[in-house]
Scaffold this active site. Structure first.
Site, mmCIF file in Angstrom:
data_model
loop_
_atom_site.group_PDB
_atom_site.id
_atom_site.type_symbol
_atom_site.label_atom_id
_atom_site.label_comp_id
_atom_site.label_asym_id
_atom_site.label_seq_id
_atom_site.Cartn_x
_atom_site.Cartn_y
_atom_site.Cartn_z
ATOM 1 N N HIS A 1 62.179 84.533 -7.143
ATOM 2 C CA HIS A 1 62.907 83.324 -6.766
ATOM 3 C C HIS A 1 63.737 82.846 -7.955
ATOM 4 O O HIS A 1 63.313 82.976 -9.104
ATOM 5 C CB HIS A 1 61.933 82.230 -6.341
ATOM 6 C CG HIS A 1 61.050 82.636 -5.214
ATOM 7 N ND1 HIS A 1 61.439 82.526 -3.904
ATOM 8 C CD2 HIS A 1 59.824 83.202 -5.196
ATOM 9 C CE1 HIS A 1 60.477 82.989 -3.120
ATOM 10 N NE2 HIS A 1 59.488 83.414 -3.889
ATOM 11 N N VAL B 1 65.498 77.153 0.042
ATOM 12 C CA VAL B 1 65.203 78.355 0.828
ATOM 13 C C VAL B 1 63.870 78.957 0.386
ATOM 14 O O VAL B 1 63.034 79.349 1.209
ATOM 15 C CB VAL B 1 66.347 79.385 0.707
ATOM 16 C CG1 VAL B 1 65.969 80.699 1.397
ATOM 17 C CG2 VAL B 1 67.632 78.828 1.313
ATOM 18 N N CYS B 2 63.650 79.020 -0.931
ATOM 19 C CA CYS B 2 62.425 79.613 -1.455
ATOM 20 C C CYS B 2 61.194 78.788 -1.077
ATOM 21 O O CYS B 2 60.111 79.342 -0.857
ATOM 22 C CB CYS B 2 62.516 79.766 -2.967
ATOM 23 S SG CYS B 2 63.843 80.875 -3.485
ATOM 24 N N THR B 3 61.359 77.482 -0.980
ATOM 25 C CA THR B 3 60.246 76.631 -0.549
ATOM 26 C C THR B 3 59.791 77.031 0.851
ATOM 27 O O THR B 3 58.586 77.142 1.124
ATOM 28 C CB THR B 3 60.662 75.152 -0.592
ATOM 29 O OG1 THR B 3 60.933 74.786 -1.956
ATOM 30 C CG2 THR B 3 59.574 74.252 -0.036
ATOM 31 N N LEU C 1 57.962 80.567 0.665
ATOM 32 C CA LEU C 1 56.607 80.531 0.130
ATOM 33 C C LEU C 1 55.640 79.903 1.133
ATOM 34 O O LEU C 1 54.492 80.343 1.260
ATOM 35 C CB LEU C 1 56.585 79.787 -1.195
ATOM 36 C CG LEU C 1 57.275 80.510 -2.352
ATOM 37 C CD1 LEU C 1 57.389 79.603 -3.565
ATOM 38 C CD2 LEU C 1 56.531 81.766 -2.729
#
Length: 213
Positions: free
Chosen positions: A37, A44-46, A49
């Site tokens: 990330h 987006v990464c939240t 995950l």
């Protein structure tokens, strides 16, 4: 030098949200998914995950360990995890590598200067129990990863490692598979595939998934 399919995944020792990680030791004899990330607290990464945490049982039944990476330090990861848990209605159940010194990012070729001179790209690696890299996907920053596809590829890799088959386009677990062209002996084919096969062409022979009841 960039990683290629079949290369041994580089080993490393680095801090994480769950303490110090020695990567190969942490993997043991499991399959692994390592995904990177650009930074903590990115939208987006939240979501990615959170989705990965919700898929814990799916990864576990395939014998897969999941580990993420971000260039921020471990204390930042812990704060981000609180955000992920709250906003995605889940609990992060895997480590996030703290790569502030970019050591792992350089080993895995995650800094692409034409995209960013400092932030890591959003790559994902599937690694087998022999520590070989079996899949590499790199996504643009604007596009979230499709974890249904990641699970599909793991299913395909685990199946085709055990049987002399390949999986056709859009294959998913339970669909017919392709007998590899190198297998030509009729008796061996009959022994390996007792359910029979359908020859669409001499080089295209479809058979039911061998390990499906």
């Amino acid at each position: 030098m960039s990683l290629r399919l079949g290369d041994i995944a580089p080993d490393f020792e680095q801090d994480s949200s769950e303490g110090r990680i020695r990567f190969h030791e942490w993997l043991g004899d499991s399959w692994g998914v390592l995904f990177s990330h650009p930074a903590d607290f990115t939208p987006v990464c939240t979501t990615e995950l959170g989705l990965t945490a919700k898929l814990k049982d799916e990864f576990a039944k395939r014998g897969v360990k999941v580990i993420a990476l971000s260039v921020d330090p471990a204390d930042s990861h812990l704060k981000w995890i609180d955000d992920i848990n709250e906003t995605q209605n889940t609990r992060v159940n895997f480590p996030i590598i703290a790569d502030a010194d970019r050591k792992v990012s350089l080993l895995y070729d995650l800094i692409h200067p034409n995209a960013s001179a400092t932030a890591t790209v959003r790559s994902l690696f599937i690694i087998d129990p022999q520590k070989k890299v079996r899949l590499i996907i790199t996504y643009p920053a604007s596009t979230g990863r499709n974890f249904d596809e990641i699970l599909r590829v793991i299913d395909s890799l685990q199946l085709t490692d055990k049987h002399l088959v390949a999986t056709p386009g859009n294959w998913k677990h339970g669909d017919d598979v392709v007998i590899v062209p190198s297998l030509q002996d009729p008796e061996e084919i009959k022994r390996r595939f007792p359910k029979g096969f359908r020859a669409v062409r001499p080089y295209l022979r479809l058979t039911p998934q061998p390990d499906k009841a």
